[in-house]
Design an enzyme around this catalytic site. Structure first.
Site, PDB file in Angstrom:
ATOM      1  N   GLU A 297      17.598  32.545   0.036  1.00 39.52           N
ATOM      2  CA  GLU A 297      18.527  31.640  -0.647  1.00 39.52           C
ATOM      3  C   GLU A 297      19.353  32.315  -1.741  1.00 39.52           C
ATOM      4  O   GLU A 297      20.506  31.973  -1.955  1.00 39.52           O
ATOM      5  CB  GLU A 297      17.749  30.462  -1.260  1.00 39.52           C
ATOM      6  CG  GLU A 297      17.122  29.517  -0.247  1.00 39.52           C
ATOM      7  CD  GLU A 297      18.145  28.702   0.522  1.00 39.52           C
ATOM      8  OE1 GLU A 297      19.306  28.587   0.068  1.00 39.52           O
ATOM      9  OE2 GLU A 297      17.792  28.174   1.591  1.00 39.52           O
TER      10      GLU A 297
ATOM     11  N   SER B 115     -21.888 -24.920  -6.520  1.00 36.61           N
ATOM     12  CA  SER B 115     -23.073 -24.704  -7.362  1.00 36.61           C
ATOM     13  C   SER B 115     -23.120 -23.328  -8.012  1.00 36.61           C
ATOM     14  O   SER B 115     -23.997 -23.074  -8.843  1.00 36.61           O
ATOM     15  CB  SER B 115     -24.348 -24.918  -6.532  1.00 36.61           C
ATOM     16  OG  SER B 115     -24.467 -26.271  -6.167  1.00 36.61           O
TER      17      SER B 115
END
Length: 687
Positions: free
Chosen positions: A94, A365
């Site tokens: 690059e 309950s």
């Protein structure tokens, strides 16, 4: 020989002087402009390097359970955690002069201009790594002179304010490698199933060639083109002096083993749990949506992957696949509040609605332990007796009546103890207790325990008629398990930002919100549902799962026409299950009524299989005595059944059971018993 006239000579010198002067002026202006640009770059300072990054979620053991990426995968790693082969390959192909230039490669620019002129079109690029990084960070891809100028300015700012290593690190973490993958770490994981640090020369050279044309050079799109590009990369590395021709040839011939995991849709891990985590990030920690999705956060959660797997497996194994019944499940560490497993429904893909934290259902309950804790604080004991018989209660100043019914309309038609009442889930006893101590006491206790849902102060509240959330109930039971110390549901233990800075860390606070001794007595009462010694006119409510139990548990089940619950705990783990239909249809099948209990017991047993068996450790202010469970009196040798029962010190029974003594021995022993208080205790109590 021609003689130049003096006038012509003077004219030539004049032009030369003018040229030199103008050139000098231009050079000075250029230098001033360049200095100005550099000064401006310094004044503006270092540009921020924050870029979109994938947020990752981790379980309590450090394993990754998910990520938030909006279709893009981005991770950030330090340069030292990237294979040197990647760095060399990238620089070679690059920007070979990266470490020499100051952001712009004039030689490459000149060569590119000449090449473009010859071809009469743009055939060669000259962008340096710094320029590409600037483009990746800050700019759009539109091709205008203004964008070019911005790119140049950002390039200068980067070069002036950051080192080459920092720029290279940023570039490698932001470059696009195709398929929605950004950065070398994500690329290494995507293409080869490994970290960037583990990449070989062959793998590194393949990846370094992709950014030039991600879709064109991706090996997943066309491996032949990718191999051709790899050869160019390797040749560039040779020319740059990073490797030898022999190493390049070996790397090119080395077989590449690609990861194909990305091609298979990965199973989501605890998706309902992850949704709650994101909600906590948004609403409790105040982190905005964009940061959650692409802020590169590392979110460490409380989830236990093994427990989560067990919970999901037990739900699948227990519920009939053909049934439309739904489920909600939460497991917590009672000492820290950390949520270890959470299921919000049977299939997240079909219904992401989270029933564990969003739905409000009647707890039945399972609400009774809160009532009996309040009753113990008001002077009740496990031996307190009341009649269990069909009863109609009048309330609201005589304007309304209420007639609770026991399961299957079974009643003792006699007195039973509080210990029996909770174990058998006697509804008449519960409503009597509720009205006796005052309806406000249950509401106050429930609020202390973290129940935030609206509660109606009516007689039926004792039987759990006000809808609540599963997460609230499991948290409340955690507080009882923790002997009254406050805990809150914890989903996130730590959050780290993209810089590695800890921006949030959970710190547990120890605060006693219930009476320790009363909470412990309540826990012991809740062990009764698994103890057949408390059987009376019906069996204890945990009878159906007794054969699956291998350790002490405290718990309570709850059933309404439309809801089935089971919540319970061991000293180190609490879990709660709700099953029912989303639209409130009645649960009519007997098997469906047992789903919650079966899921709960199998989860607890499997989750604690390799953990030591622990008992509930008595607090300092309680006393344990053996009683006759049928009447709550102190047991004698003649009693056929004895049960160790705990009381708040000073409230334990003093009367002995005489029902099973011979007539000659019916009188209770006169000698001093171990449970009888001595003179000092009597004096201290009087004082």
């Amino acid at each position: 020989m021609e003689i130049i006239p003096s006038s012509r000579f003077r004219g030539t010198v004049k032009y030369i002087r003018a040229f030199i002067f103008i050139t000098l002026i231009l050079a000075i202006l250029f230098t001033l402009c360049l200095a100005g640009v550099i000064a401006l770059a310094k004044i503006e300072g270092a540009p921020p390097l924050a870029v979109p990054q994938t947020t990752i979620f981790y379980a309590d053991d450090g394993t990754k359970i998910g990520e938030s990426d909006n279709g893009q995968t981005r991770y950030w790693v330090n340069l030292r955690d990237i294979s040197p082969s990647v760095i060399q390959a990238t620089v070679a192909v690059e920007d070979r002069s990266f470490f020499e230039h100051h952001g712009f490669d004039t030689k490459r620019i000149a060569a590119a201009v000449i090449a473009d002129i010859k071809a009469m079109s743009k055939v060669q690029g000259a962008s340096t790594i710094t320029q590409q990084y600037a483009r990746n960070l800050f700019l759009t891809l539109d091709k205008t002179w203004m964008r070019k100028l911005q790119e140049a300015l950002y390039t200068i700012r980067l070069e002036v304010n950051y080192s080459k290593q920092e720029i290279l690190e940023g570039y490698l973490n932001t470059i696009y490698y195709g398929h929605g993958v950004y950065g070398i770490e994500a690329a290494a994981n995507y293409y080869f199933g490994k970290s960037a640090k583990q990449l070989t020369l062959s793998e590194a050279s393949m990846l370094a060639g992709i950014p030039k044309g991600p879709s064109y050079y991706s090996p997943f799109n066309n491996e032949q083109r990718a191999k051709s590009r790899q050869k160019i990369v390797l040749q560039s590395m040779v020319e740059s002096g990073y490797i030898t021709k022999k190493e390049a040839a070996a790397a090119y011939k080395a077989p590449l083993v690609y990861s194909r995991n990305h091609e298979v849709t990965k199973k989501q891990i605890a998706p309902y749990f992850q949704d709650v985590v994101k909600d906590v990030l948004r609403n409790k920690l105040g982190i905005d949506e964009q940061t959650i999705e692409m802020g590169g956060l590392r979110v460490y959660t409380s989830l236990d992957p093994k427990m989560q797997t067990i919970a999901e497996q037990q739900i699948r194994d227990t519920i009939d696949p053909a049934s439309a019944i739904q489920v909600a499940f939460v497991a917590m560490d009672p000492h820290t509040g950390e949520v270890k497993a959470l299921v919000g429904g049977r299939d997240y893909n079909k219904s992401p609605y989270n029933r564990a934290v969003q739905a409000e259902r009647q707890p039945g309950s399972t609400f009774k332990p809160f009532l009996y804790y309040a009753a113990i604080r008001q002077g009740f004991t496990p031996s307190t007796e009341m009649r269990s018989e069909l009863t109609t209660f009048t309330f609201d100043d005589g304007k309304a009546t209420y007639t609770p019914h026991n399961y299957n309309n079974y009643y003792a038609n006699d007195t039973i103890t509080l210990a029996q009442a909770i174990a058998l889930s006697d509804n008449v006893f519960a409503v009597k207790t509720h009205l006796f101590i005052g309806e406000d006491k249950l509401v106050q206790t429930a609020k202390k325990l973290g129940i935030t849902s609206s509660l109606k102060q009516v007689p039926s509240l004792a039987l759990g008629t006000s809808p609540v959330r599963v997460i609230e109930m499991v948290n409340a039971y955690s507080i009882l398990d923790n002997n009254g110390k406050k805990v809150e549901p914890v989903f996130i233990t730590k959050v780290v930002n993209h810089k590695g800075e800890t921006i949030y860390e959970y710190n547990a606070e120890s605060k006693q919100i219930l009476n320790r001794d009363a909470a412990y007595v309540t826990t012991q009462l809740m062990t009764g549902m698994f103890d057949p010694k408390l059987n009376d006119y019906t069996t204890v409510t945990g009878q159906a799962v007794l054969h699956d139990i291998t350790r002490p548990y405290a718990g309570k089940s709850g059933t309404t026409e439309t809801d089935s619950w089971m919540i319970g705990y061991a000293p180190q783990l609490v879990a709660g299950v709700w099953t029912g239909y989303d639209r409130g249809e009645k649960i009519t099948k007997l098997a469906e009524k047992q789903y919650a209990k079966k899921i709960w017991v199998k989860f607890m047993e499997n989750s604690l299989k390799n953990e030591p068996v622990q008992s509930f450790k008595p607090t300092k202010g309680v006393v344990g005595v053996y009683i006759n469970p049928d009447n709550g009196k102190l047991a004698t040798k003649a009693c056929p059944i004895k049960r160790l029962t705990y009381y708040v010190a000073g409230t334990e029974p003093t009367e002995y059971c005489t029902e099973h003594l011979d007539k000659k021995k019916k009188k209770a022993p006169h000698h001093k018993e171990e449970n009888e208080p001595n003179w000092f205790d009597k004096l201290f109590k009087w004082f």
